[in-house]
Design an enzyme around this catalytic site. Structure first.
Site, mmCIF file in Angstrom:
data_model
loop_
_atom_site.group_PDB
_atom_site.id
_atom_site.type_symbol
_atom_site.label_atom_id
_atom_site.label_comp_id
_atom_site.label_asym_id
_atom_site.label_seq_id
_atom_site.Cartn_x
_atom_site.Cartn_y
_atom_site.Cartn_z
ATOM 1 N N HIS A 79 0.814 -1.213 0.000
ATOM 2 C CA HIS A 79 0.000 0.000 0.000
ATOM 3 C C HIS A 79 0.853 1.272 0.000
ATOM 4 C CE1 HIS A 79 0.355 -0.258 4.535
ATOM 5 N NE2 HIS A 79 0.424 1.066 4.392
ATOM 6 N N ASP A 81 0.245 -7.583 1.281
ATOM 7 C CA ASP A 81 0.667 -6.199 1.522
ATOM 8 C C ASP A 81 2.183 -6.089 1.603
ATOM 9 O OD1 ASP A 81 0.246 -3.492 1.742
ATOM 10 O OD2 ASP A 81 -0.051 -3.522 3.907
ATOM 11 N N SER A 127 4.510 2.617 8.065
ATOM 12 C CA SER A 127 4.252 1.444 7.225
ATOM 13 C C SER A 127 5.493 1.084 6.406
ATOM 14 C CB SER A 127 3.088 1.721 6.270
ATOM 15 O OG SER A 127 1.870 1.791 6.958
ATOM 16 N N LEU A 141 -9.124 -22.825 -7.707
ATOM 17 C CA LEU A 141 -9.953 -23.996 -7.984
ATOM 18 C C LEU A 141 -10.796 -23.730 -9.222
ATOM 19 C CD1 LEU A 141 -10.779 -26.791 -6.913
ATOM 20 C CD2 LEU A 141 -12.600 -25.669 -5.624
ATOM 21 N N GLY A 142 -10.669 -24.587 -10.240
ATOM 22 C CA GLY A 142 -11.373 -24.366 -11.501
ATOM 23 C C GLY A 142 -12.807 -24.870 -11.470
ATOM 24 N N VAL A 143 -13.620 -24.287 -10.623
ATOM 25 C CA VAL A 143 -15.020 -24.690 -10.497
ATOM 26 C C VAL A 143 -15.894 -23.458 -10.658
ATOM 27 C CG1 VAL A 143 -16.767 -25.622 -8.954
ATOM 28 C CG2 VAL A 143 -14.465 -26.592 -8.951
#
Length: 244
Positions: free
Chosen positions: A63, A93, A169, A223-225
């Site tokens: 960020h 991040d 940060s 996941l290929g669903v």
């Protein structure tokens, strides 16, 4: 060597040159109230970073660098060096930059899994901008593995009461051996809240930066669903649907 009689001062001196400032120059579109059109305006954002290799790799938060047109690293002596974005990952991040500079002071990365509740910790960074570069704050580890939901994602973070402000940060959370055990990333604010700062554990950071340096991004399995509303499928199509 850390002097046990005054470890905080020794650790601050040891890491002073390894914790740097980050400047993010980006562009935003703002409305022109007089001519009813949009204008592009350059803005600057600030954060902190940690030098993690003699080749010039600098660790910071995603960020801090997000949306950057140009990135600069501000060294402890005030020198400004243009930085290249090597890779960045929004989910963790974490971002890695690279600068060209000689004789860099490199921070030593420690084992965040060894931290315990109540262990002393030091936060080093640039709160509120580069004018306060290298600010040192001392505290304890309030929780070594706190589950926290941020921006719709769940993260496992180190909680500390060492003061963390805007601009911290990407800075270092350090143990009493002078090792970086976390990267400061977020705090809870407000008039009734104090001492709630959070850092990404160093062990999480290491696993991410290795892939960022290699590929520039993190590749995660998917996941290929897909889901289909059977009420919208014709009778002939439904012959291919398996009910499990």
């Amino acid at each position: 060597f850390i002097d046990r009689d005054n470890p905080v001062a020794d650790i601050a001196a040891k890491l002073e040159k390894a914790v740097v400032g980050i400047t993010n120059k980006s562009e935003v579109v703002v409305p022109d109230m007089f001519f009813y059109r949009q204008q592009v305006q350059e803005v600057e954002g600030y954060g902190s970073g940690i030098i993690i290799s003699g080749e010039g790799h600098v660790l910071t938060n995603h960020h801090v660098v997000e949306g950057a047109k140009e990135l600069f690293v501000i060294m402890s002596d005030g020198e400004t060096i243009k930085a290249e974005l090597i890779g960045s990952d929004a989910q963790s991040d974490i971002a890695v930059l690279k600068i060209e500079s000689d004789n860099l002071t490199v921070a030593k990365i420690g084992d965040s899994d060894m931290m315990r509740k109540g262990d002393f910790a030091i936060a080093i960074g640039n709160p509120l901008g580069h004018e306060l570069a290298g600010t040192v704050n001392f505290g304890v580890i309030s929780a070594p593995n706190r589950s926290l939901e941020l921006d719709g994602k769940t993260m496992q973070l180190i909680q500390t009461d060492a003061a963390i402000k805007n601009g911290n940060s990407g800075g270092a959370l350090v143990n009493m051996n002078g090792e970086v055990i976390g990267m400061n990333t977020v705090k809870f604010g407000g008039g009734t809240v104090e001492g709630l700062g959070f850092a990404i554990p160093s062990n999480t950071v290491v696993s991410i930066i290795n892939e960022l340096e290699k590929n520039g991004k993190i590749e995660r399995p998917a996941l290929g669903v897909s889901m289909v509303d059977l009420s919208n499928v014709s009778t002939s199509d439904q012959s291919n649907v398996l009910h499990l």
